[in-house]
Design a protein around this motif. Structure first.
Motif, PDB file in Angstrom:
ATOM      1  N   THR A 163       8.700   5.938  -7.048  1.00 16.08           N
ATOM      2  CA  THR A 163       9.065   6.836  -8.140  1.00 16.08           C
ATOM      3  C   THR A 163       8.987   6.078  -9.466  1.00 16.08           C
ATOM      4  OG1 THR A 163      11.414   6.253  -8.069  1.00 16.08           O
ATOM      5  CG2 THR A 163      10.666   8.017  -6.580  1.00 16.08           C
ATOM      6  N   GLU A 164       9.056   6.819 -10.557  1.00 13.88           N
ATOM      7  CA  GLU A 164       9.033   6.189 -11.875  1.00 13.88           C
ATOM      8  C   GLU A 164      10.255   5.291 -12.078  1.00 13.88           C
ATOM      9  OE1 GLU A 164       6.445   6.212 -14.025  1.00 13.88           O
ATOM     10  OE2 GLU A 164       5.507   7.197 -12.301  1.00 13.88           O
ATOM     11  N   GLU A 165      11.390   5.692 -11.542  1.00 16.56           N
ATOM     12  CA  GLU A 165      12.602   4.877 -11.651  1.00 16.56           C
ATOM     13  C   GLU A 165      12.437   3.563 -10.893  1.00 16.56           C
ATOM     14  OE1 GLU A 165      16.427   3.518 -12.504  1.00 16.56           O
ATOM     15  OE2 GLU A 165      15.174   5.045 -13.450  1.00 16.56           O
TER      16      GLU A 165
ATOM     17  N   ARG B  61       0.841  -1.206   0.000  1.00 16.41           N
ATOM     18  CA  ARG B  61       0.000   0.000   0.000  1.00 16.41           C
ATOM     19  C   ARG B  61       0.872   1.250   0.000  1.00 16.41           C
ATOM     20  NH1 ARG B  61      -4.740   2.437   1.166  1.00 16.41           N
ATOM     21  NH2 ARG B  61      -5.846   0.463   1.056  1.00 16.41           N
ATOM     22  N   TRP B  62       1.839   1.286   0.905  1.00 18.89           N
ATOM     23  CA  TRP B  62       2.701   2.465   0.994  1.00 18.89           C
ATOM     24  C   TRP B  62       3.598   2.598  -0.231  1.00 18.89           C
ATOM     25  CZ3 TRP B  62       4.412   2.083   6.850  1.00 18.89           C
ATOM     26  CH2 TRP B  62       3.339   2.518   7.646  1.00 18.89           C
ATOM     27  N   ALA B  63       4.061   1.466  -0.759  1.00 21.07           N
ATOM     28  CA  ALA B  63       4.895   1.518  -1.965  1.00 21.07           C
ATOM     29  C   ALA B  63       4.104   2.101  -3.133  1.00 21.07           C
ATOM     30  CB  ALA B  63       5.409   0.126  -2.313  1.00 21.07           C
ATOM     31  N   ALA B  64       2.833   1.712  -3.257  1.00 24.97           N
ATOM     32  CA  ALA B  64       1.991   2.234  -4.340  1.00 24.97           C
ATOM     33  C   ALA B  64       1.840   3.748  -4.237  1.00 24.97           C
ATOM     34  CB  ALA B  64       0.622   1.561  -4.303  1.00 24.97           C
ATOM     35  N   GLU B  65       1.847   4.242  -3.020  1.00 16.73           N
ATOM     36  CA  GLU B  65       1.688   5.684  -2.806  1.00 16.73           C
ATOM     37  C   GLU B  65       3.001   6.451  -2.993  1.00 16.73           C
ATOM     38  OE1 GLU B  65      -1.874   5.302   0.581  1.00 16.73           O
ATOM     39  OE2 GLU B  65       0.214   5.636   1.186  1.00 16.73           O
TER      40      GLU B  65
ATOM     41  N   ALA C 260      -0.561  -2.913 -10.221  1.00 18.89           N
ATOM     42  CA  ALA C 260      -1.250  -2.050  -9.251  1.00 18.89           C
ATOM     43  C   ALA C 260      -0.290  -1.007  -8.681  1.00 18.89           C
ATOM     44  CB  ALA C 260      -1.844  -2.895  -8.130  1.00 18.89           C
ATOM     45  N   LEU C 261       0.949  -1.415  -8.423  1.00 20.34           N
ATOM     46  CA  LEU C 261       1.952  -0.473  -7.921  1.00 20.34           C
ATOM     47  C   LEU C 261       2.260   0.595  -8.968  1.00 20.34           C
ATOM     48  CD1 LEU C 261       4.414  -3.035  -6.272  1.00 20.34           C
ATOM     49  CD2 LEU C 261       2.946  -1.425  -5.051  1.00 20.34           C
TER      50      LEU C 261
END
Length: 225
Positions: free
Chosen positions: A108-110, A101-105, A192-193
Motif C-alpha cells: 500500500t502507499e502507507e 516480487r509479491w511485496a511490489a504487487e 522498484a517496490l
C-alpha cells in the motif's frame, strides 16, 4: 556462559521455550562455540531453573540441528558451519526475491512511505557511522518486506533464516564499505517496490543477497588465512 540470565515462569512449557531461546541465542551469537558440551546441571544453575526445562530445551535444540546428542558425551553444539551459510544464503536468494516480487504487487502507499522512512534513517545513521542503528535498520528493512509480501508462510520462513544468521549478517554489514553498498542496494530495491515493479524488485533483491553472501564468505576466508 556467564551471561545467562535467571528466568522466571510458572508455565513449564513456556519456561522450556524461554530456556531454549536463551541457549539458542547464545549459540547463534557465538557465545557458545561449536564443539562445546551443554551440561544440564551447569545450565540449570546458571539459569536458576530445574534440570527438566533445560533437558527439554536441549531436545528442542537437537531438532533444530544446532545440537547433536552424542552417546557417552551428551549434547554437543554444532552451530552454523560454512555449508549451512552457503545453503541459507542460496535459499534466501530464491525466496526473498519472491517476497520482494509479491511485496511490489501488494504494498500500500502507507507501507511504501514506512519503508522509505527506514531507508532515509539508514542513510542518516550510515553518515553518522552508528553501527548499532545500521544493523537494526538493515534487519528492519528486510523484515518489513517479509511483512508486506502478505504471505505468512513466506514471512515465517524468512524470519527464521534471518534469525539463524543474524551474527553473520552483522559481520557482513559492519565490514569496510559494505554498509554504503548495502544501503545503495536497498534504495534501488525500494524504488522498484514503490513503482510496483515486481520483476525489477525480485532481480535487485537476488543481486543484493548474492553480494552480501560474497562479502561474508570473503571475510571468513580472510580471517582464516
Amino acid at each position: 556462559m556467564d551471561s545467562f540470565k535467571h528466568i522466571n515462569s510458572d508455565n513449564p512449557n513456556s519456561l522450556s521455550l524461554r530456556v531454549f531461546k536463551e541457549i539458542e541465542d547464545m549459540i547463534l551469537n557465538g557465545e557458545i562455540q561449536p564443539g562445546e558440551n551443554l551440561i544440564e546441571s551447569k545450565l540449570s544453575s546458571q539459569l536458576g531453573v530445574s534440570r527438566t526445562p533445560v533437558r527439554e530445551a536441549v531436545r528442542m535444540l537437537e531438532r533444530t540441528g544446532l545440537v547433536q546428542i552424542v552417546p557417552n558425551k551428551g549434547a554437543v553444539v554444532l552451530g552454523i558451519d560454512d555449508q549451512d551459510l552457503e545453503d541459507i544464503y542460496t535459499i534466501r536468494m530464491l525466496i526473498e526475491g519472491l517476497a520482494s516480487r509479491w511485496a511490489a504487487e501488494r504494498m500500500t502507499e502507507e507501507q511504501i512511505r514506512e519503508l522509505g522512512e527506514i531507508i532515509d534513517l539508514q542513510e542518516f545513521y550510515t553518515m553518522k557511522n552508528s553501527t548499532e542503528h545500521i544493523n537494526h535498520l538493515d534487519s528492519q528493512f528486510h523484515e518489513k518486506i517479509f511483512e508486506y509480501c502478505n504471505s505468512r508462510p513466506l514471512q515465517h520462513t524468512l524470519s527464521d533464516l534471518h534469525h539463524m544468521i543474524k551474527r553473520y549478517r552483522k559481520i557482513s554489514v559492519g565490514s569496510t564499505g559494505r554498509a554504503d553498498k548495502a544501503i545503495a542496494e536497498h534504495r534501488q530495491i525500494f524504488e522498484a517496490l514503490a513503482e510496483h515493479n515486481p520483476d525489477t524488485a525480485e532481480k535487485l533483491t537476488i543481486e543484493h543477497i548474492a553480494n552480501a553472501k560474497e562479502n561474508l564468505l570473503k571475510i571468513i576466508r580472510e580471517k582464516r588465512n
